[in-house]
Design a protein around this motif. Sequence first.
Motif, PDB file in Angstrom:
ATOM      1  N   ALA A 144       0.805  -1.221   0.000  1.00 31.59           N
ATOM      2  CA  ALA A 144       0.000   0.000   0.000  1.00 31.59           C
ATOM      3  C   ALA A 144       0.835   1.266   0.000  1.00 31.59           C
ATOM      4  N   ASP A 145       2.143   1.155  -0.214  1.00 35.30           N
ATOM      5  CA  ASP A 145       2.991   2.339  -0.030  1.00 35.30           C
ATOM      6  C   ASP A 145       2.796   3.401  -1.101  1.00 35.30           C
ATOM      7  N   ASN A 146       2.129   3.089  -2.198  1.00 34.12           N
ATOM      8  CA  ASN A 146       1.705   4.117  -3.147  1.00 34.12           C
ATOM      9  C   ASN A 146       0.223   4.445  -2.989  1.00 34.12           C
ATOM     10  N   VAL A 147      -0.593   3.425  -2.808  1.00 33.99           N
ATOM     11  CA  VAL A 147      -2.040   3.637  -2.716  1.00 33.99           C
ATOM     12  C   VAL A 147      -2.403   4.482  -1.499  1.00 33.99           C
ATOM     13  N   ALA A 148      -1.851   4.155  -0.329  1.00 32.96           N
ATOM     14  CA  ALA A 148      -2.252   4.841   0.900  1.00 32.96           C
ATOM     15  C   ALA A 148      -1.935   6.339   0.873  1.00 32.96           C
ATOM     16  N   PRO A 149      -0.715   6.759   0.518  1.00 29.91           N
ATOM     17  CA  PRO A 149      -0.482   8.210   0.469  1.00 29.91           C
ATOM     18  C   PRO A 149      -1.247   8.901  -0.638  1.00 29.91           C
ATOM     19  N   SER A 150      -1.452   8.230  -1.778  1.00 31.12           N
ATOM     20  CA  SER A 150      -2.231   8.833  -2.847  1.00 31.12           C
ATOM     21  C   SER A 150      -3.668   9.063  -2.388  1.00 31.12           C
ATOM     22  N   LEU A 151      -4.198   8.150  -1.613  1.00 30.99           N
ATOM     23  CA  LEU A 151      -5.567   8.252  -1.125  1.00 30.99           C
ATOM     24  C   LEU A 151      -5.697   9.268   0.009  1.00 30.99           C
ATOM     25  N   LEU A 152      -4.748   9.235   0.948  1.00 29.55           N
ATOM     26  CA  LEU A 152      -4.916   9.963   2.209  1.00 29.55           C
ATOM     27  C   LEU A 152      -3.992  11.162   2.353  1.00 29.55           C
ATOM     28  N   GLY A 153      -2.968  11.254   1.513  1.00 33.16           N
ATOM     29  CA  GLY A 153      -2.053  12.377   1.579  1.00 33.16           C
ATOM     30  C   GLY A 153      -0.974  12.187   2.632  1.00 33.16           C
ATOM     31  N   GLY A 154       0.068  13.026   2.554  1.00 34.21           N
ATOM     32  CA  GLY A 154       1.118  13.033   3.552  1.00 34.21           C
ATOM     33  C   GLY A 154       1.998  11.802   3.540  1.00 34.21           C
ATOM     34  N   ILE A 156       2.759   8.089   5.034  1.00 41.32           N
ATOM     35  CA  ILE A 156       1.969   6.989   5.577  1.00 41.32           C
ATOM     36  C   ILE A 156       2.850   5.773   5.808  1.00 41.32           C
ATOM     37  N   LEU A 157       2.725   5.185   6.998  1.00 39.66           N
ATOM     38  CA  LEU A 157       3.335   3.896   7.306  1.00 39.66           C
ATOM     39  C   LEU A 157       2.253   2.833   7.159  1.00 39.66           C
ATOM     40  N   CYS A 158       2.498   1.840   6.281  1.00 36.02           N
ATOM     41  CA  CYS A 158       1.424   0.894   5.942  1.00 36.02           C
ATOM     42  C   CYS A 158       1.974  -0.503   5.700  1.00 36.02           C
ATOM     43  N   PRO A 159       2.620  -1.124   6.694  1.00 36.28           N
ATOM     44  CA  PRO A 159       3.115  -2.489   6.497  1.00 36.28           C
ATOM     45  C   PRO A 159       1.978  -3.464   6.215  1.00 36.28           C
ATOM     46  N   GLN A 160       2.244  -4.426   5.365  1.00 40.76           N
ATOM     47  CA  GLN A 160       1.205  -5.369   4.947  1.00 40.76           C
ATOM     48  C   GLN A 160       0.569  -6.080   6.132  1.00 40.76           C
ATOM     49  N   ILE A 161       1.357  -6.372   7.145  1.00 41.45           N
ATOM     50  CA  ILE A 161       0.850  -7.139   8.282  1.00 41.45           C
ATOM     51  C   ILE A 161      -0.235  -6.387   9.049  1.00 41.45           C
ATOM     52  N   LEU A 162      -0.304  -5.055   8.904  1.00 41.42           N
ATOM     53  CA  LEU A 162      -1.309  -4.260   9.601  1.00 41.42           C
ATOM     54  C   LEU A 162      -2.514  -3.904   8.738  1.00 41.42           C
ATOM     55  N   LEU A 163      -2.424  -4.080   7.428  1.00 33.66           N
ATOM     56  CA  LEU A 163      -3.499  -3.665   6.540  1.00 33.66           C
ATOM     57  C   LEU A 163      -4.813  -4.341   6.906  1.00 33.66           C
ATOM     58  N   PRO A 164      -5.940  -3.615   6.817  1.00 32.91           N
ATOM     59  CA  PRO A 164      -6.105  -2.292   6.204  1.00 32.91           C
ATOM     60  C   PRO A 164      -5.776  -1.113   7.123  1.00 32.91           C
ATOM     61  N   GLU A 165      -5.290  -1.385   8.322  1.00 29.50           N
ATOM     62  CA  GLU A 165      -4.905  -0.284   9.206  1.00 29.50           C
ATOM     63  C   GLU A 165      -3.607   0.356   8.719  1.00 29.50           C
ATOM     64  N   ILE A 166      -3.562   1.670   8.772  1.00 29.58           N
ATOM     65  CA  ILE A 166      -2.361   2.407   8.396  1.00 29.58           C
ATOM     66  C   ILE A 166      -2.046   3.420   9.503  1.00 29.58           C
ATOM     67  N   VAL A 167      -0.842   3.983   9.451  1.00 28.94           N
ATOM     68  CA  VAL A 167      -0.424   4.971  10.444  1.00 28.94           C
ATOM     69  C   VAL A 167      -0.019   6.244   9.708  1.00 28.94           C
TER      70      VAL A 167
END
Length: 313
Positions: A144-154, A156-167
Amino acid sequence: MSEFVTAFAPASIGNVGVGFDMLGLALEGVGDRVLARKTESPGVTVAEVRGLDGEIHPYLSADPAENTASIAARALLDACNSSFGVEIKVHKGVPLQSGMGSSAASAVAAVVAVNALLETPLEPEALLPHALEGEKYASGGLHADNVAPSLLGGLILCPQILLPEIVRLPVPAGVSAVLLHPDLQVNTAQARRRLAKSYPMQKWIDQQGLLGGFVAACMANDVALIKKTLRDVIIEPQRAAAVPCFEQVTEAARRSGALGCSLSGSGPSIFALCRESDGPNIATAMEQACRGQGIGCQSWVSPMTAAGAHIES
């Protein structure tokens, strides 16, 4: 049929050097647009896919089963048990195979546009799994390292093991990102297949230390620690040779005051983090170094707080 709504989703910097597959940064000033409207017939149709020049894209498919935008849109409609279908138009602003999150931007723009058509739209974070379906088709992996910042901005820390949760990470005051895109292409899926399957324990320890230090630096607004930790000792050494201007561009960035410099995603784009006042000079130096190798390029200077995807009209 209803009127089209238009969503914009920004490009992004994947990995951010230290965070392979788990750290991403939104980029201001460049992105994809997806136009969507309701149809009476179910499913998703792709009316057109246009490229950077505004013409019909010569490479991207308008087959709904083979386009990241339509795959993501279909995932959202199916999850919401939608009673209507959707027609979309994809207008690319992010170059293909650029290391700038091109497929992610299309998938994100699609789910944001379609979400606006729902009677009860979802919160932005809830769109992440559906956008990831499009990205997964394009890159062959769930990251999610491209999808999450594109969606939410700024940032984002998004390791696969935590998805769909992001930081969502705070970003240091007065720090900007510079991204240089050489006129080259690197296929992400192929680049992933070429990576080594195992690494010495000490390399993993070093990389974990750098990632932890970088995250701590962002949390503490510690620019000096960012400069110390923004290094990739595992992935970059395997990928840098595929970008002929990499050494010259990164050297020019550091010589001009960059805090750190690495590949964006799998390349060929190269990013640097720097003090805000140094951004324009560093961008110029990176461009000159790239063109000095006979390679055309363009660059962007972006705050680390760039906004995520949104409805334009």
